[in-house]
Write an enzyme that holds these catalytic residues in place. Structure first.
Site, PDB file in Angstrom:
ATOM      1  N   ASP A   1     -17.236  -6.672 -27.879  1.00  0.00           N
ATOM      2  CA  ASP A   1     -18.288  -7.345 -28.646  1.00  0.00           C
ATOM      3  C   ASP A   1     -19.479  -6.425 -28.887  1.00  0.00           C
ATOM      4  O   ASP A   1     -20.212  -6.094 -27.950  1.00  0.00           O
ATOM      5  CB  ASP A   1     -18.722  -8.602 -27.882  1.00  0.00           C
ATOM      6  CG  ASP A   1     -19.796  -9.386 -28.586  1.00  0.00           C
ATOM      7  OD1 ASP A   1     -19.933  -9.240 -29.822  1.00  0.00           O
ATOM      8  OD2 ASP A   1     -20.513 -10.152 -27.919  1.00  0.00           O
TER       9      ASP A   1
ATOM     10  N   ASP B   1     -21.061  -7.049 -36.332  1.00  0.00           N
ATOM     11  CA  ASP B   1     -20.793  -7.825 -35.116  1.00  0.00           C
ATOM     12  C   ASP B   1     -19.308  -8.149 -35.019  1.00  0.00           C
ATOM     13  O   ASP B   1     -18.799  -9.000 -35.737  1.00  0.00           O
ATOM     14  CB  ASP B   1     -21.617  -9.106 -35.143  1.00  0.00           C
ATOM     15  CG  ASP B   1     -21.438  -9.937 -33.885  1.00  0.00           C
ATOM     16  OD1 ASP B   1     -20.928  -9.403 -32.895  1.00  0.00           O
ATOM     17  OD2 ASP B   1     -21.823 -11.124 -33.897  1.00  0.00           O
TER      18      ASP B   1
END
Length: 406
Positions: free
Chosen positions: A71, A267
């Protein structure tokens, strides 16, 4: 140089090593899973997702394996701990520090816990729940050869919503160091300091065909995945996100003048494209889908980003990238983040499927190239000059004269 195919893990682990240097690169296969992690729309948590790309890491000695999200919107490694008894934890693999010869408890804001001390804990809040955990320091490995001692969080309490139903065990944050609890929690910083990586960077390739494999590569760029020249953009801001400043948003060759001075964050934990409410409303009105047959007629959605030391490039997405097929809808969501960290646009999986993306820590820059997908012809970059758009051959070494981000 020799190439070794490493055994011992069910995912693809390709390590490249030299005979005289222990620095290496490793490619970890990613699996797309439904059931992602919702995150608050704040300055510390960017967006939300209903799907996730996960891969395997190991912690401890002997190694304990975990399925994690890689992430770029967070900074810490978080896994369930063996002392977490709720169903949110027991449904997943849990770290047992007693089974690791090298595990040491640490204060989350300091050094090693002494025998007469009580360790402090840390709370990480997400959109619909939270994690409460203790901190440890132990060996963390990406593949067999790329390892470093690092601090991480083991949860002793996780809220059932959403952790009971997510398909992965934990999260490995790859944001810049300011998103981590400290530098010792940043896996990339620890690997870089330990000189494990060939280069202090990582890159994502998200597959679009069944005969392709999604991968994250640590330490090198897989040039065979590139369908164009690589373009580099300087990371902006101090919040720790992998973000760049955009000049404007385009629909085909028309500037919309709706988000000048905005920033876009790349992201990997998001399955949507998110942005300020007024921008999303504007785009939704312009790109309204009344039936699925209209998708092929929708314009390209472009983000004009100034190249580091060069011209402004337009990184564009076709309708197939910014819409959902089932149900037929736009892959947009509103996200209002106030200054100084906003306004912020978030480009998630739809963008990463189109562009092979490199995250370069040493030079604090993002690299984008059109991804080379099986059975697909790479689409073109565009170059924006004085608000005039000129097509550029994506496979050429430079821009043609016949007469561009997170």
């Amino acid at each position: 140089m020799r190439v070794l195919l490493l055994a011992g893990l069910p995912c693809l682990l390709l390590a490249i090593v030299t005979d005289t240097d222990t620095r290496s690169s490793v490619a970890i296969e990613l699996t797309m899973r439904r059931g992602g992690l919702k995150r608050r729309s704040t300055a510390t948590d960017l967006t939300q997702t209903d799907m996730a790309y996960t891969g395997k890491v190991t912690v401890g000695n002997p190694p304990q394996e975990f399925e994690v999200i890689f992430d770029t919107g967070s900074g810490n490694l978080i896994v369930p701990g063996v002392n977490c008894s709720g169903t949110a934890c027991t449904e997943h693999r849990r770290f047992d520090d007693a089974q690791s010869k090298t595990s040491r408890p640490h204060h989350c804001d300091g050094g090693e816990v002494q025998p007469n001390q009580v360790p402090n804990d840390l709370v990480v809040t997400f959109g619909t729940g939270e994690v409460r955990g203790h901190c440890f320091k132990d060996r963390v490995c990406l593949g067999d050869n790329m390892c470093a001692p690092a601090k991480f969080i083991t949860a002793f309490e996780e809220s059932n919503d959403p952790f009971e139903w997510v398909s992965f065990d934990g999260i490995l944050g790859l944001g810049l160091d300011t998103l981590a609890q400290s530098q010792e929690f940043s896996i990339m910083e620890r690997l870089e300091r330990g000189k494990s990586m060939k280069s202090p960077l990582f890159a994502f390739f998200f597959a679009r065909a069944q005969d392709e494999k999604s991968e994250i590569t640590f330490g090198d760029i897989q040039k065979e995945k590139l369908g164009s020249k690589m373009f580099w953009f300087k990371v902006s801001g101090k919040a720790g996100y992998w973000q760049v400043e955009i000049q404007d948003i385009y629909l085909d060759d028309e500037p919309q003048s709706i988000c000048k001075g905005c920033h876009v964050a790349i992201d990997t934990g998001s399955s949507e494209i998110a942005g300020p409410q007024h921008v999303i409303d504007h785009l939704s009105d312009k790109l309204a889908i009344r039936n699925c047959q209209q998708r092929s007629k929708l314009p390209k959605l472009g983000f004009a980003i100034k190249e580091h030391g060069g011209r402004t490039k337009l990184l564009s997405l076709s309708a197939e990238h910014y819409t959902h097929e089932q149900p037929c809808s736009l892959a947009f969501m509103p996200l209002d983040i106030p200054p100084p960290n906003g306004p912020l646009f978030v480009l998630g999986v739809p963008f990463l499927e189109k562009y092979y993306t490199v995250f370069d820590r040493k030079k604090r820059r993002l690299g984008f190239a059109v991804a080379k997908h099986a059975h697909e012809k790479p689409e073109n970059f565009l170059e924006v000059t004085d608000l005039n758009v000129q097509h550029t051959n994506s496979t050429s070494k430079g821009f043609l004269s016949r007469s561009r981000g997170a």
